[in-house]
Design a protein around this motif. Structure first.
Motif, mmCIF file in Angstrom:
data_model
loop_
_atom_site.group_PDB
_atom_site.id
_atom_site.type_symbol
_atom_site.label_atom_id
_atom_site.label_comp_id
_atom_site.label_asym_id
_atom_site.label_seq_id
_atom_site.Cartn_x
_atom_site.Cartn_y
_atom_site.Cartn_z
ATOM 1 N N ASP A 39 0.802 -1.221 0.000
ATOM 2 C CA ASP A 39 0.000 0.000 0.000
ATOM 3 C C ASP A 39 0.842 1.284 0.000
ATOM 4 O O ASP A 39 0.321 2.375 0.222
ATOM 5 C CB ASP A 39 -0.956 0.000 1.193
ATOM 6 N N GLN A 42 -0.273 4.214 -2.469
ATOM 7 C CA GLN A 42 -1.493 4.883 -2.030
ATOM 8 C C GLN A 42 -1.163 5.931 -0.965
ATOM 9 O O GLN A 42 -1.664 7.052 -1.009
ATOM 10 C CB GLN A 42 -2.490 3.852 -1.502
ATOM 11 N N LYS A 46 -1.351 10.188 -1.326
ATOM 12 C CA LYS A 46 -2.097 10.982 -0.350
ATOM 13 C C LYS A 46 -1.201 12.049 0.283
ATOM 14 O O LYS A 46 -1.585 13.222 0.388
ATOM 15 C CB LYS A 46 -2.685 10.066 0.723
ATOM 16 N N GLN A 129 -0.846 7.961 -9.602
ATOM 17 C CA GLN A 129 -2.195 7.400 -9.508
ATOM 18 C C GLN A 129 -2.417 6.342 -10.577
ATOM 19 O O GLN A 129 -3.009 5.292 -10.316
ATOM 20 C CB GLN A 129 -3.238 8.519 -9.605
ATOM 21 N N LYS A 130 -1.906 6.593 -11.793
ATOM 22 C CA LYS A 130 -2.008 5.585 -12.860
ATOM 23 C C LYS A 130 -1.167 4.361 -12.536
ATOM 24 O O LYS A 130 -1.576 3.226 -12.802
ATOM 25 C CB LYS A 130 -1.573 6.187 -14.194
ATOM 26 N N ASN A 132 -0.437 3.291 -9.542
ATOM 27 C CA ASN A 132 -1.116 2.598 -8.452
ATOM 28 C C ASN A 132 -2.322 1.793 -8.947
ATOM 29 O O ASN A 132 -2.596 0.700 -8.454
ATOM 30 C CB ASN A 132 -1.548 3.599 -7.379
ATOM 31 N N SER A 133 -3.034 2.320 -9.938
ATOM 32 C CA SER A 133 -4.219 1.627 -10.452
ATOM 33 C C SER A 133 -3.878 0.526 -11.462
ATOM 34 O O SER A 133 -4.754 -0.220 -11.877
ATOM 35 C CB SER A 133 -5.175 2.630 -11.101
ATOM 36 N N GLY A 134 -2.612 0.455 -11.874
ATOM 37 C CA GLY A 134 -2.200 -0.552 -12.847
ATOM 38 C C GLY A 134 -2.322 -0.091 -14.283
ATOM 39 O O GLY A 134 -2.089 -0.872 -15.209
ATOM 40 N N ASP A 135 -2.662 1.177 -14.497
ATOM 41 C CA ASP A 135 -2.791 1.716 -15.868
ATOM 42 C C ASP A 135 -1.449 2.136 -16.453
ATOM 43 O O ASP A 135 -1.395 2.522 -17.622
ATOM 44 C CB ASP A 135 -3.749 2.908 -15.870
#
Length: 144
Positions: A39, A42, A46, A129-130, A132-135
């Motif tokens: 984690d 994430q 933040k 963010q991408k 982290n989301s796997g994108d």
């Protein structure tokens, strides 16, 4: 090459993620492999999202992996500091995994100093963010 800090995801499981962290200044390039908890990204997103607005002297440390021969892989630390409003300095320290050298254990190390701007930090957060989301598999903080 343009100065930057790049995080590239190499491997992950349910507990840890392995990254290659590359720091490039105007002259040198240094890479180290680091492990972070599942984690970590994430939390980083933040905390950077809060830090980005602290333009009047804010300081934030990004830390990945652990320094020292007792730990697996390498380490990375970056101190981000708004030294004047709108100007962000970054001092980095990296260490590779330890290896046998003569009759002792050694690791390569690097310290580099970069500058960037708030909008480039915003872009980095969006890329994280991408990641982290796997994108995406990589995020870059462009520097000046």
């Amino acid at each position: 090459m343009n100065p930057k800090i790049a995080l590239k995801k190499i491997w992950l499981d349910e507990d840890v993620t392995e990254f290659v962290v590359t720091v490039i200044d105007r002259v040198s390039t240094f890479k180290s492999k680091v492990y972070v908890g599942y984690d970590y990204l994430q939390s980083l997103i933040k905390e950077l999202s809060t830090f980005k607005d602290q333009i009047y002297g804010g300081i934030y440390d990004i830390e990945m992996g652990e320094f020292g021969p007792e730990y697996a892989s390498g380490a990375f630390k970056a101190r981000l500091h708004y030294y004047v409003p709108g100007k962000l300095s970054i001092a980095t320290h990296q260490q590779t995994e330890f290896f046998d050298f003569s009759n002792r254990k050694e690791a390569a190390e690097s310290k580099m100093y970069l500058k960037t701007e708030p909008i480039l930090l915003d872009n980095f957060i969006a890329q994280l963010q991408k990641l982290n989301s796997g994108d995406a598999d990589e995020a870059e903080l462009e520097c000046a």
